[in-house]
Design an enzyme around this catalytic site. Structure first.
Site, mmCIF file in Angstrom:
data_model
loop_
_atom_site.group_PDB
_atom_site.id
_atom_site.type_symbol
_atom_site.label_atom_id
_atom_site.label_comp_id
_atom_site.label_asym_id
_atom_site.label_seq_id
_atom_site.Cartn_x
_atom_site.Cartn_y
_atom_site.Cartn_z
ATOM 1 C CD GLU A 178 124.582 87.564 -5.052
ATOM 2 O OE1 GLU A 178 123.886 88.155 -4.208
ATOM 3 O OE2 GLU A 178 124.319 86.418 -5.461
ATOM 4 N NE ARG A 182 123.772 88.751 -1.409
ATOM 5 C CZ ARG A 182 123.926 87.587 -0.785
ATOM 6 N NH1 ARG A 182 124.239 87.567 0.505
ATOM 7 N NH2 ARG A 182 123.773 86.446 -1.435
ATOM 8 C CG ASP A 310 116.257 83.506 -9.954
ATOM 9 O OD1 ASP A 310 117.069 84.173 -10.639
ATOM 10 O OD2 ASP A 310 116.494 83.167 -8.777
ATOM 11 C CD GLU A 446 114.665 82.262 -2.891
ATOM 12 O OE1 GLU A 446 115.584 83.105 -3.036
ATOM 13 O OE2 GLU A 446 114.785 81.271 -2.122
#
Length: 543
Positions: A178, A182, A310, A446
């Site tokens: 993360e 980010r 994903d 998404e």
């Protein structure tokens, strides 16, 4: 002839006054002095270059003498060549829809600034701050969106906070993945957009601290990193790392290497992709957990293109593009995986035969007809691959899956999609349904991400219209006094707010909507940039 010329010159010289002769003498002296200075300066620069080269060669030879020989196959270093990377130019909104999205961003930013400045997130209903990693996520993550929108006041506010307040020395665990997508991704994008060295200095500091994650016996990253102590470990609840997380840091670490001219970052991250390339898979499909100690997948773990799986597939294609289409195994793994998706995961619902991507359940590997909203990234990725020469059936799959994703929004009165949608395989009435436990919305990006990809790559304005319907749903149901809130139940005409504004709402959802509504489809040209998993554009390189 020469005597005649010399005699003429002497005659003209004798006719000059004493003052005129003095001026000529002075001019000659000045010209000679300038010539001497230029010559010695060039000689000094050349000597300095030679000295530095000799010193470098000396160091290299010294290293070879002192250190023991190492198998060349074990030391695979990245060669970084200098490139001229074109920076985009942003001119602000050009139409009413873009102006509306800009106003939405400003509304969210104002609420965050008033009630949670410097904290990770805003709770927009209660007007309270919320921290996850204590890294000012909303500022860092959303800053390039402000820059792209032309919001220089907000951008400068955020830049100043990053410059003076953002530090990575706290004794606190953060999630490796993360923080990479980010924070590191955002810092690199802002550096690329502005060339402000402060962003690169922060990125380098953070990257060096995150490198602790690669200290596992296998080189597969640990999930948790303490930035202050530069140590890493597996999560408290498991010995395993998430497959998507360890394979969704390569774009960022590669760009950090290119920007700093230090190959160590890229080498560590690329080695992870190479290790996973060697592991056995189910027709290119990977289980969602991997052991950083052994370097092997958790046997019979869930296989999905939703949560925890994903972006493994996304970054296979994007790494291939980022490196100028020069690393063939990345393309091979991507192609094999998409064939695996078609064979094992792509099914059609009943009665209307809607295409969706299901899962293979943990343990039995039985097919589970459920699809996370996260999976709606796939149409955009498939379209991007097709635009770069991959088979036509990839685009057909993208178009049909995108329509199913659209229906997960259109099926609800809020025109917002739930976190998970379930599909019927033998129903005479409804193709899909939503369980109450899965009906919440985090205002995820998404689907609008895929809409933007499809719009840029095809020019089909239908995708803009779908995006506008979703934007109107956000404005009607998610907008509150201090920003935008996630919702408990998209099936309700009066959904209860969950009181959280995720940083990705500013970084991704609003950014993709703004780009989708642009008159110029190529504000960020997908032939020049790869977009990381948090919507931070990074330049494509030649190698």
């Amino acid at each position: 002839m020469d005597n005649t010329v010399c005699g003429f010159c002497r005659m003209r010289w004798n006719q000059l006054s004493r003052l005129q002769r003095s001026l000529v003498y002075g001019l000659v002296v000045v010209v000679a002095t300038i010539f001497v200075l230029l010559y010695t300066s060039r000689m000094a620069v050349s000597a300095d270059k030679i000295r530095k080269k000799v010193e470098q060669d000396s160091r290299n030879n010294s290293s070879l003498v002192i250190e023991p020989a190492v198998d060349a196959a074990q030391v695979k270093k990245t060669v970084i060549e200098s490139e001229i990377i074109e920076r985009p130019i942003f001119t602000g909104p050009s139409n009413a829809r873009q102006f509306a999205v800009v106003e939405s961003f400003k509304h969210a930013w104002r609420g965050y600034k008033a009630h949670a400045w410097g904290h990770d997130n805003l709770k927009p209903v209660s007007g309270a701050p919320h921290d996850w990693f204590s890294l000012g996520l909303t500022i860092v993550d959303g800053l390039d969106t402000a820059y792209i929108m032309g919001l220089m006041e907000e951008f400068e506010e955020g830049r100043q906070w990053i410059k003076t307040e953002l530090v990575f020395t706290k004794n606190k665990d953060v999630n490796f993945f993360e923080v990479t997508i980010r924070v590191l991704g955002a810092l690199l994008t802002n550096y690329h957009f502005t060339q402000d060295p402060m962003f690169l200095e922060k990125a380098k500091d953070l990257g060096e601290r995150l490198m602790a994650a690669f200290s596992s016996p296998s080189g597969i990253p640990y999930s948790d990193v303490n930035l202050g102590t530069r140590t890493a470990h597996a999560p408290e609840w498991s010995h395993f790392s998430t497959t998507a997380e360890v394979t969704t840091v390569q774009l960022e670490f590669r760009e950090l290497s290119r920007a700093t001219n230090n190959p160590a970052f890229e080498d560590a991250a690329a080695a992870v992709s190479e290790k996973i390339h060697q592991l056995p898979k189910k027709h290119g499909l990977v289980p969602i957990f991997i052991n950083p100690n052994t370097g092997h997948f958790l046997p019979h773990a869930t296989i999905t293109l939703g949560a925890r799986g994903d972006s493994y597939y996304e970054y296979l294609l994007k790494q291939w593009l980022q490196t100028g289409k020069t690393i063939n195994y990345l393309l091979d793994d991507y192609m094999t995986a998409i064939e695996g998706v078609r064979e094992y995961l792509a099914k059609r619902s009943s009665p209307n035969k809607r295409l969706f991507i299901g899962e293979l359940a943990s343990g039995s590997e039985a097919f589970n007809p459920k699809m996370d909203h996260l999976t709606c990234f796939l149409p955009g990725t498939l379209a991007l691959g097709h635009a770069n020469g991959l088979p036509d059936w990839h685009m057909t799959l993208a178009e049909q899956l995108l329509y199913t994703c659209y229906l997960t929004y259109a099926a609800h009165p809020t025109f917002l999609a739930p976190e998970i949608t379930h599909f019927n395989m033998a129903s005479p009435t409804d193709d899909m349904y939503t369980k109450t436990a899965d009906a919440h919305s985090l205002l995820r990006p998404e689907f609008v991400e895929s809409l933007w990809y499809m719009y840029q790559l095809t020019g089909n304005s239908t995708y803009q219209e779908w995006g506008w319907q979703i934007y109107q749903g956000l404005e009607k149901y998610a907008r509150v006094e201090n920003g935008y809130t996630s919702l408990n139940n998209v099936k309700s005409e009066k959904p209860i707010p969950r009181d959280m504004m995720e940083s990705f709402f500013l970084s991704e959802t609003l950014k993709y909507l703004y780009l989708l509504f642009a008159d110029d489809r190529f504000i960020i040209d997908l032939s020049k940039y790869v977009i990381n998993s948090e919507a931070h554009p990074l330049p494509i390189h030649k190698n």
